[in-house]
Each structure stands twice: as structure tokens, then as C-alpha cells.
Design an enzyme around this catalytic site. Sequence first.
Site, PDB file in Angstrom:
ATOM      1  N   TYR A 167       0.769  -1.292   0.037  1.00 44.57           N
ATOM      2  CA  TYR A 167       0.229   0.103  -0.115  1.00 44.57           C
ATOM      3  C   TYR A 167       0.906   1.193  -0.154  1.00 44.57           C
ATOM      4  O   TYR A 167       0.721   2.300  -0.768  1.00 44.57           O
ATOM      5  CB  TYR A 167      -0.952  -0.133   1.235  1.00 44.57           C
ATOM      6  CG  TYR A 167      -1.795   1.289   1.134  1.00 44.57           C
ATOM      7  CD1 TYR A 167      -3.081   1.272   0.534  1.00 44.57           C
ATOM      8  CD2 TYR A 167      -1.455   2.200   2.028  1.00 44.57           C
ATOM      9  CE1 TYR A 167      -3.810   2.306   0.546  1.00 44.57           C
ATOM     10  CE2 TYR A 167      -2.277   3.385   2.355  1.00 44.57           C
ATOM     11  CZ  TYR A 167      -3.424   3.624   1.543  1.00 44.57           C
ATOM     12  OH  TYR A 167      -4.250   4.665   1.546  1.00 44.57           O
TER      13      TYR A 167
ATOM     14  N   LYS B 236       0.863   4.171  -3.014  1.00 45.63           N
ATOM     15  CA  LYS B 236       0.535   5.537  -2.920  1.00 45.63           C
ATOM     16  C   LYS B 236       1.646   6.385  -3.121  1.00 45.63           C
ATOM     17  O   LYS B 236       1.502   7.433  -3.518  1.00 45.63           O
ATOM     18  CB  LYS B 236      -0.040   5.519  -1.294  1.00 45.63           C
ATOM     19  CG  LYS B 236      -1.261   4.848  -1.248  1.00 45.63           C
ATOM     20  CD  LYS B 236      -2.580   5.362  -2.274  1.00 45.63           C
ATOM     21  CE  LYS B 236      -3.964   4.850  -2.017  1.00 45.63           C
ATOM     22  NZ  LYS B 236      -4.944   5.406  -2.890  1.00 45.63           N
TER      23      LYS B 236
END
Length: 547
Positions: free
Chosen positions: A452, A456
Amino acid sequence: MAPGAENCIHSTGQPDTPVEVLVDVLSKALRAPDAGEMKRLVEQAYKLVAGLDPYLDTVSTPPSPVCQELIHASLSHPWADAHSQGKTRFLQKKECCAGGLEGRFIATLCRLAAAKTVLEVGMFTGTTTLAVAQQLPEDGKVYALEIEEYMRDFSQPYFRRAGVDKKVDVVVGPASDSLERLAALGVRFDLAFLDADKGGYLGYYKQLMDNNLILPGGAIVVDNTLMKGRTYEPDGVKDESADAIREFNDFVRRDARVDVVVLPFRDGVSIITRRAPTDAKDEVATGLHGNLIMQRLKLNGRVALITGGGQGIGRAFAHALGEAGAAIAIVDVVRATAEATAAELAGKGIRSVAVVADITRAKDCERMVAETVAALGGLDIAVNNAGVNMNNAAEDTPEDEWDMTFNVNTKGLFLCCQAEGRHMLAAGRGRIINTASMASLLVPHPQKQIAYNASKAAVVKITQTLGCEWADRGVTVNCMSPGIVNTALIQESDALRPLCKEWLAQIPAGRLAEVTDLQAAIVLLASDAASYMTGHNLVLDGGHTLW
């Protein structure tokens, strides 16, 4: 024809408004050939006049039950006894009670002005105060100026029963003194309503204007400015109140600072607004293209697309952009979720459509744009918000989890930008906003989420790159990096919920973000007010990344 009646005839010669029709009927009555015809015409005029106020009440939304109770109590209260017993300084009359329609009218003006602070000069029993307070947001405030303490005590139980007592501040004392105190405290108003002693109107108006107590875009609304017709009746008997209102109306009409319109509603209502300066030198003073700053944040006529718009942050974005004026396409991989949010928007009067798409497929992204354009007429704003997050230590992260995270968060987001960008570049304008994360700036802990975090960080770099490539062709690309947001993902997760205590210790603000904390930022990034911002990562994390 009576003196001045010729001015009440429509320019076409055909009577239009109720007053014009009334003048026409009475004019015919004055010229009637016999008493029978005159009586018939006078009866017609009587029915026309007698039916107006009842009809207005019938076709307008009624006041709330509590407001109806307060109106009834005001009309039935023994005011003469209260005065004779020394409870009131002045002999009050039930006729001073504003009915439900008057209160609804002022409350509607407050809604149109998106008012938060309202002034009422002359509260009496508080029927209008209550109607306005019920219209205001929870942090709104009505300052009601009243000369009688008895009126404050009379109205308070109704304010409490309606649950608006914290939104009402009844200031007892001479209104001019109260205005001076409020001005000294820095209180300013979106809307001021004058309904007090007629001889004081001009002084109150001067205080409001000279002390700049009305905020830009606000208004002063004044009741009784026709004074039962005595302000303009040619042969009327002059009296103190009528003379004061006539002087007030003449002064306001000549005041170069304002525009005024007088409506023949009940006993006359004047709506007064400040004019834009005519000697302003540039757009800082006049507003860009004549727009005040709040107008530049409006999205009227724009079409926005939001991926992952069916729940959580995306749903909050959809409501915010819709409230700002945009039509909304809710894109989600689950049809029922998209349709539920689209239905919420439609219930608020926002044009909306549900679109089902898998953003990891280029063809779905292209179809998503095409369906939005076909259904809503264009695409001006795209919010790429869909994403996934799975927690695993780096050494235990499976390859398929890595691939899925990047497939949605990075590849999917890029495919969306690509499809949206093609449409916007062809149109020569557009706003793309990507949802990144504060995880692009630090390593959140104690949760372990390497896929993640990396995905991002890539979102930020995609945003910066596209922001540079497309800036000179009218398309801005920015991203938003929220901190930890209190959504169902956390509330329903047995693994994440226990971490809240540790997170709170890391956040200077001392709380998690709510989805509502992000709404104003998305409107800013989508609006013309952010036209010079591109490639920017807007962080909203309560200070989390500072520690």
C-alpha cells in the site's frame, strides 16, 4: 380612474399581477353604468383581495409543529394583563406576532444565502427566530435583539423544545446599544432582519452599514416597508410610523452603496444588498471575472466522476461536489453501492448517475468516461479514489497481494487518468484529483503495509508527472493525502481497531480524520479557485506526518 392608477396597469394593457387585476376591476367599478354593475365589480375585487393571504398560506410549507404552538400561544396570550402587572414595559399586541408564512419567508432567505449568523432586530415572541434557527446549521447562530426580558422568557421553552436553544442568543436591551456591543465583539451577519420600532429603522440601518456588520454577499431584510399602504397613499393621513418608514425608504433608495427591491409581501418587505464597488481598480477588488471568492468555489454546470464513490471517502466526495453544484457520476465495482449513493444525491436534488466499472481494465475506464459524458453531458472533474489496502509484513507479503494492490491503486488509477485526460485534453480544460495517502510521506505504524505504501507513493509521482505534462493544455492534476480516516474499514476490522490508541498518540490533532474533514479540500481542488495548482499533494492528516 383614481390618481396613480394608470401606473398599476401592465405595459401591455392587459392586467397581470393581482394588484393590476384589482386596479382594473375597481377602475371598471368607478365607471360602471349602474349600481348593480358597480356592486358586482366591487364584490369581485373583494374576493380577489380576501383570498390572497389565505391562498399564500395554503400553498406554502407550513411552520414546524413547535413553531405552530408558539404562534398559537402568542395570539392567545393576555398581553394587556402582562403589561398591567408590570411584566412588560410596553403594551404588546398579538398583531405583532409574525405568522408562519413570514417566518418561512425569512428562513428561506437564510437558506438561499447559506447563512450561518443572522441578526433579528425586534424578536417579539420569537416565531421568526425559531423558524430561522431551525433552518441554520448546528453551529449557526441567531442574535435576536429584544427590548423586553419577558419576551425572552416567553420564547425560551419553545426554543428548547425545538432543540435550537443553543443556536439562539436573545440580547435584551435597546437595539442600538446591542448592535454596538455586537459590533465591538466582531460579530458579523449573513442576513439581518429588521422588524422593530419603525422610528428606529433608519438608525439601525446606518449602524449595520457604517460598521460593516453585513458580510459580503449578505442582505438586510426589512419588514413593514409599505406600512399598510400609508407610505404611498395619496390622501392618507400622516402619522409618525408612516413618516418614519417613508423617510427610511427614501434614504435607502438614494444610498449609493446598496440596491433595494421592495416586495408587496404582507405589509411590504425590502431586500437590501450592497453594490459592487464601481471604482475598483482590479480583480482583487472586484473579484475574478466578477466572482466573489465563495462564488469561485461553486461548481455549477460542471460534471464530476468519482471512482470508489459508493462508500467511505468517495461517498463524502460525491456529496461535497454535488452540494457545490456539480452533477455526479458514482463509479463503483459494485452496482448496488453505486446506485445507493446516486439515490442519496438525487434525494438532495443533485443530478447523478451510477456507473459500474472495474478500473483495472482500460476498456472499463474508457467506458466509464463515455457513460458519464453520455448521461450528464460532459466531464470536467475526475476524482480517482478507488483503492485497496491489505496488511502484511514485508517478508510475508504474497506476490498476488502485491500485484492486486498495484493493479488497483497504481495501474488502475493511471488508466483512469489516461481515459479522463484524453477527454479533458480534447476539451481544453479539466480537473483530475487523485487520492494518495500520508503513507506517501512516512511509513505508518505499527501496521505493516509495504504494498500500500509503495502504491500510494507511486500515485504522488503519477500526479506530479501528469500535472507537468498537461498543465499547458488546461488540465490540472493534483492529489490529496489524507491521514488515517475513520471509515468502516477501521470500524469493522478486528485487526485495525485495536491500533487506534497508538495512532492517536502519533497525531497532534488527537483524533482520526473524518470523511467530512476532506470535503472542503476536494471542492477547492475541483474549483476554479485552484486553477494555478497542479502536481500538488495536499496533505490533510491532523499533523501526523510532522511527528
